[in-house]
Design a protein around this motif. Structure first.
Motif, PDB file in Angstrom:
ATOM      1  N   THR A 145      -4.479  -3.296  56.413  1.00  0.00           N
ATOM      2  CA  THR A 145      -4.275  -2.571  55.163  1.00  0.00           C
ATOM      3  C   THR A 145      -4.427  -1.075  55.361  1.00  0.00           C
ATOM      4  O   THR A 145      -4.172  -0.306  54.444  1.00  0.00           O
ATOM      5  N   ALA A 146      -4.865  -0.673  56.570  1.00  0.00           N
ATOM      6  CA  ALA A 146      -5.008   0.746  56.889  1.00  0.00           C
ATOM      7  C   ALA A 146      -3.806   1.185  57.708  1.00  0.00           C
ATOM      8  O   ALA A 146      -3.289   0.417  58.519  1.00  0.00           O
ATOM      9  N   PRO A 147      -3.337   2.410  57.527  1.00  0.00           N
ATOM     10  CA  PRO A 147      -2.235   2.906  58.353  1.00  0.00           C
ATOM     11  C   PRO A 147      -2.639   2.905  59.816  1.00  0.00           C
ATOM     12  O   PRO A 147      -3.793   3.155  60.150  1.00  0.00           O
ATOM     13  N   ALA A 165     -10.672  -0.821  54.343  1.00  0.00           N
ATOM     14  CA  ALA A 165      -9.421  -0.811  55.086  1.00  0.00           C
ATOM     15  C   ALA A 165      -9.537  -1.704  56.313  1.00  0.00           C
ATOM     16  O   ALA A 165     -10.546  -1.722  57.004  1.00  0.00           O
ATOM     17  N   VAL A 166      -8.504  -2.473  56.568  1.00  0.00           N
ATOM     18  CA  VAL A 166      -8.432  -3.339  57.742  1.00  0.00           C
ATOM     19  C   VAL A 166      -7.436  -2.719  58.711  1.00  0.00           C
ATOM     20  O   VAL A 166      -6.252  -2.594  58.404  1.00  0.00           O
ATOM     21  N   ARG A 167      -7.940  -2.323  59.876  1.00  0.00           N
ATOM     22  CA  ARG A 167      -7.087  -1.661  60.853  1.00  0.00           C
ATOM     23  C   ARG A 167      -6.357  -2.676  61.727  1.00  0.00           C
ATOM     24  O   ARG A 167      -6.832  -3.790  61.916  1.00  0.00           O
ATOM     25  N   PRO A 168      -5.193  -2.306  62.263  1.00  0.00           N
ATOM     26  CA  PRO A 168      -4.430  -3.248  63.095  1.00  0.00           C
ATOM     27  C   PRO A 168      -5.068  -3.453  64.467  1.00  0.00           C
ATOM     28  O   PRO A 168      -5.912  -2.683  64.910  1.00  0.00           O
ATOM     29  N   GLN A 253      -7.576 -27.853  52.834  1.00  0.00           N
ATOM     30  CA  GLN A 253      -6.258 -27.235  52.825  1.00  0.00           C
ATOM     31  C   GLN A 253      -6.119 -26.355  51.597  1.00  0.00           C
ATOM     32  O   GLN A 253      -6.987 -26.280  50.741  1.00  0.00           O
ATOM     33  N   GLY A 254      -4.966 -25.698  51.518  1.00  0.00           N
ATOM     34  CA  GLY A 254      -4.720 -24.783  50.421  1.00  0.00           C
ATOM     35  C   GLY A 254      -4.926 -23.358  50.889  1.00  0.00           C
ATOM     36  O   GLY A 254      -5.392 -23.129  51.985  1.00  0.00           O
ATOM     37  N   HIS A 255      -4.579 -22.399  50.038  1.00  0.00           N
ATOM     38  CA  HIS A 255      -4.728 -21.016  50.464  1.00  0.00           C
ATOM     39  C   HIS A 255      -5.145 -20.121  49.325  1.00  0.00           C
ATOM     40  O   HIS A 255      -4.818 -20.365  48.163  1.00  0.00           O
ATOM     41  N   ALA A 256      -5.872 -19.090  49.679  1.00  0.00           N
ATOM     42  CA  ALA A 256      -6.290 -18.097  48.698  1.00  0.00           C
ATOM     43  C   ALA A 256      -5.155 -17.113  48.479  1.00  0.00           C
ATOM     44  O   ALA A 256      -4.345 -16.885  49.362  1.00  0.00           O
ATOM     45  N   PRO A 257      -5.068 -16.518  47.295  1.00  0.00           N
ATOM     46  CA  PRO A 257      -4.016 -15.535  47.050  1.00  0.00           C
ATOM     47  C   PRO A 257      -4.100 -14.394  48.062  1.00  0.00           C
ATOM     48  O   PRO A 257      -5.122 -13.729  48.199  1.00  0.00           O
ATOM     49  N   HIS A 258      -2.995 -14.175  48.761  1.00  0.00           N
ATOM     50  CA  HIS A 258      -2.855 -13.106  49.747  1.00  0.00           C
ATOM     51  C   HIS A 258      -3.864 -13.254  50.878  1.00  0.00           C
ATOM     52  O   HIS A 258      -3.469 -13.396  52.020  1.00  0.00           O
ATOM     53  N   GLY A 259      -5.158 -13.195  50.634  1.00  0.00           N
ATOM     54  CA  GLY A 259      -6.144 -13.429  51.671  1.00  0.00           C
ATOM     55  C   GLY A 259      -6.283 -12.306  52.663  1.00  0.00           C
ATOM     56  O   GLY A 259      -6.816 -12.500  53.746  1.00  0.00           O
ATOM     57  N   SER A 260      -5.818 -11.106  52.352  1.00  0.00           N
ATOM     58  CA  SER A 260      -5.935 -10.023  53.307  1.00  0.00           C
ATOM     59  C   SER A 260      -7.318  -9.392  53.287  1.00  0.00           C
ATOM     60  O   SER A 260      -7.697  -8.670  54.195  1.00  0.00           O
ATOM     61  N   LEU A 261      -8.077  -9.623  52.239  1.00  0.00           N
ATOM     62  CA  LEU A 261      -9.455  -9.126  52.169  1.00  0.00           C
ATOM     63  C   LEU A 261     -10.299 -10.121  51.386  1.00  0.00           C
ATOM     64  O   LEU A 261      -9.785 -10.821  50.548  1.00  0.00           O
TER      65      LEU A 261
END
Length: 261
Positions: A145-147, A165-168, A253-261
């Motif tokens: 989520t970070a540039p 921020a989540v860096r690559p 099973q199943g997934h959380a919305p987006h799940g990026s953070l």
């Protein structure tokens, strides 16, 4: 010497975090074709050996690298946009999974918490896994989520409610976040990776690492605990079948919305 699976044979993880490109999905060739098309769109030729240098690199960093290595720094933003557009088109046309990826994921689904940690945009990962019928098996998908180049990432001991921020990759953020979302300590989770950039990221986050795919030309497997040529190897599937079921409630099973953070 290439680390064999025997180094992990007496250990089993409490969660598994997969890379996407080149590990679950056969998209490395799509990225290669997308780079070729983007270069051609601007009348440029790929520099020798560029594919090896670009493997596992965040697409925005790759676009800048394409511009720098062709002495066209002013085209960085345009090349990045073209690269992503061509890639999305190719994935939509021809989604393919890597050998053994579907079987491994389905063996683990419902038994252990599963997540994906990728340098790709969320929509790319969602689209690829969805078309392959794998999306429903992963509760969390973590993407940057970070540039690229932003050194501000998750800090230890932070408990405020501001988004972090989540860096690559090769920063450890995507893997550290995935382990946390799966509800396990990093050292009890296994990362499955095909690139040295991803291996470095997972190792820095504290996960054990299984490298998968062709060995690097120089035989250097980086920080990987073990390396196998493919997930469909009999010894890999036998090892996975022997893992005990996790007690974590996130194993369902199943997934959380987006799940990026």
């Amino acid at each position: 010497m290439t680390p064999s699976l025997r180094t992990l044979s007496n250990w089993s993880p409490e969660a598994v975090v997969f890379d996407c490109d080149g590990t679950l999905m056969d998209t490395e060739r799509h990225w290669q074709d997308a780079r070729t098309r983007a270069f051609r769109e601007f009348g440029l030729l790929p520099p020798p050996g560029f594919a090896d240098r670009a493997k596992g690199v965040h697409y925005a960093d790759c676009g800048r690298l394409m511009a720098e290595e062709t002495n066209k720094p002013e085209l960085a933003a345009d090349l990045t946009a073209a690269l992503l557009a061509h890639f999305l088109s190719l994935v939509a046309e021809d989604p393919l999974t890597m050998p053994g990826a579907c079987e491994t994921v389905r063996l683990l689904s419902g038994r252990l918490p599963l997540a994906v940690a990728s340098n790709c945009p969320l929509e790319v990962v969602e689209e690829s896994l969805g078309r392959a019928g794998l999306r429903r098996h992963f509760r969390h998908i973590v993407v940057p989520t970070a540039p690229p180049g932003d050194a501000t990432g998750p800090g230890p001991g932070r408990d405020d409610e501001r988004p972090q921020a989540v860096r690559p990759k090769p920063w450890p953020d995507v893997y550290a976040t995935a382990a946390r979302l799966c509800g396990v300590r990093p050292g009890t989770a296994l990362a499955v990776e095909d690139s040295l950039t991803g291996v470095e990221s997972a190792w820095r986050a504290g996960l054990r690492v299984l490298g998968v795919g062709p060995l690097p030309d120089d035989g250097n497997t980086g920080r990987a605990d073990a390396w196998v040529t493919a997930l469909d190897r009999p010894e890999v599937l036998e090892w996975v079948r022997d893992w005990p079921r996790a007690s974590s409630p996130d194993a369902g099973q199943g997934h959380a919305p987006h799940g990026s953070l």
